[in-house]
Design an enzyme around this catalytic site. Structure first.
Site, PDB file in Angstrom:
ATOM      1  N   TYR A   1      -4.871   4.832  -7.693  1.00 44.99           N
ATOM      2  CA  TYR A   1      -5.667   4.953  -5.978  1.00 44.99           C
ATOM      3  C   TYR A   1      -6.906   4.256  -6.336  1.00 44.99           C
ATOM      4  CZ  TYR A   1      -5.749   5.585  -1.401  1.00 44.99           C
ATOM      5  OH  TYR A   1      -6.465   5.003  -0.113  1.00 44.99           O
TER       6      TYR A   1
ATOM      7  N   TYR B   1       0.785  -0.918   0.109  1.00 44.85           N
ATOM      8  CA  TYR B   1      -0.020  -0.131   0.323  1.00 44.85           C
ATOM      9  C   TYR B   1       0.482   1.307  -0.246  1.00 44.85           C
ATOM     10  CZ  TYR B   1      -3.809   3.451   1.556  1.00 44.85           C
ATOM     11  OH  TYR B   1      -4.171   4.089   1.883  1.00 44.85           O
TER      12      TYR B   1
END
Lengths: 290, 136
Positions: free
Chosen positions: A235, A185
């Site tokens: 994203y 992440y």
């Protein structure tokens, strides 16, 4: 739910019109409390506070982060779905980009995207009969230190990744040396560094050396964020890393496929991370080729 | 009342004593009578020992910069005229860490663990913000 028979298939999805609406900005701008009175807003500011403390404690900084931004961009340049597919990035491009919230420049920040991702979870037994070769969830760990950013003691690590990573590896019955690639992440470049550091890939402050020479890039010994990640593909919260891990193990990644064609090891185990708040929670998942 | 173009704190029953203290230039924090922990943000129980017996104390206003950033972008139009400006987390000698601004020096002069002291900014007749400057 799957084991108990309540459901057979679970779709985990994320979709957002973050570019064409103001919803992401609105969400980020309402995260704050009284710190807005001092001009402190959103996620960039708080992750920059964490990164600054890390610079002080173990001497990291832009010289480390540029390898992350540029390395991931090289993967994105192999991924036609990536928002930055046609835009290369050099170390100079990274260094010459404008400051947003110092110590973060523009390319330390993730993208904002319109789009979505989904994956389906079912039992290993059912998965065997499906059209695509499945991927096994071999290990899972969570750790959520959770404290407010201003009182957090984990901004420069160890974050939740340390305990979550140990738990996930233990469940998978493997060690860090068995990991062939990572999908981390990456809301910011620093998030990638501190997460890999907390997993133990390198000691505090040794990231600069570890990233040198294209470690995470095509041809590297530990590919990281092989779609371009949130910094250079798109994203979609935790769905960006995990769907890429799944796709790589299924062998569905085209030009960026891990293996001989990208000068990397054909993957058996891929480590994926998710992270929430300001380094306040971590989930680590080990995916394995079936 | 002055026209004030920046966000103001959302004062609630928990934080009212803190902001009321700022108004009279006192930095007030909750202290747990059970374990002695001085906490921020305010809460009805102590995050260390879960004790409910609480007193408000006045901090001396000295501390160090735990970490800081320099804003080069105004996410709110009210800060456009101030760029670049420093947002910091200051750790007070009494223990709590708070968000604040470092003023009275250039952005390049700020560093982690720099000794700072409170300086009061009466931004409106109703609101005073605790900011910090380097200890001379």
């Amino acid at each position: 739910m799957l084991e108990s028979g309540f459901c057979k298939y679970v779709v985990i999805s994320y979709g957002h019109n973050a570019v064409s609406s103001d919803s992401m900005t609105t969400m980020l701008m309402t995260l704050g409390q009284d710190e807005e009175a001092f001009g402190h807003f959103g996620a960039t500011g708080s992750y920059a506070l964490a990164a600054q403390r890390a610079m002080y404690e173990f001497n990291t900084g832009p010289e480390t982060w540029k390898h992350i931004a540029v390395g991931q961009r090289k993967w994105a340049n192999l991924n036609p779905l990536a928002m930055t597919y046609n835009r290369t990035m050099s170390y100079d491009d990274y260094m010459n980009a404008r400051w947003l919230v110092e110590p973060f420049r523009l390319f330390d920040n993730c993208l904002v995207s319109d789009g979505g991702r989904a994956y389906i979870v079912t039992s290993a037994e059912r998965a065997r009969d499906l059209k695509h070769r499945p991927v096994i969830i071999a290990g899972l760990g969570q750790h959520n230190p959770a404290d407010f950013p201003q009182s957090a003691t984990f901004l420069a690590g160890p974050t939740g990744a340390q305990i979550a990573g140990e738990a996930a590896l233990r469940m998978a019955g493997i060690t860090r040396d068995d990991i062939d690639a990572c999908q981390i992440y990456d809301c910011f470049t620093y998030t990638v560094e501190i997460t890999l550091q907390d997993y133990g890939f390198f000691k505090p402050g040794e990231g600069t050396d570890w990233f040198q020479g294209g470690t995470i890039e095509p041809g590297g010994s530990m590919p990281v964020n092989t779609s371009g990640g949130q910094l250079s593909e798109a994203y979609f919260m935790g769905l960006t890393p995990i769907t890429e891990g799944v796709m790589q193990l299924m062998g569905r990644c085209g030009e960026r496929q891990l293996g001989p064609q990208t000068g990397t090891k054909a993957p058996e185990n891929i480590l994926c991370s998710d992270n929430g708040g300001i380094l306040q929670c971590n989930t680590t998942i080990i995916l394995r080729r079936a | 009342m002055t026209m004030y173009a920046k966000p103001i704190p959302k004062i609630n029953e928990d934080s009212r004593p803190f902001w009321g203290g700022c108004k009279v230039h006192e930095l007030r924090f909750q202290k747990c009578n059970q374990c002695g922990h001085v906490r921020w943000p305010p809460a009805i129980i102590c995050p260390e020992c879960h004790g409910k017996d609480t007193v408000w104390i006045t901090a001396a206003g000295h501390g160090r910069v735990y970490t800081y950033v320099v804003y080069h972008i105004a996410y709110h139009p009210g800060f456009k005229g101030e760029l670049p400006y420093v947002v910091a987390v200051v750790e007070l000698h009494e223990g709590p860490r708070i968000f604040t601004n470092i003023i009275g020096c250039s952005t390049e002069e700020v560093y982690c663990d720099m000794a700072v002291e409170v300086v009061w900014d009466d931004v409106t007749t109703e609101l005073t913000l605790p900011k910090f400057r380097p200890v001379k």
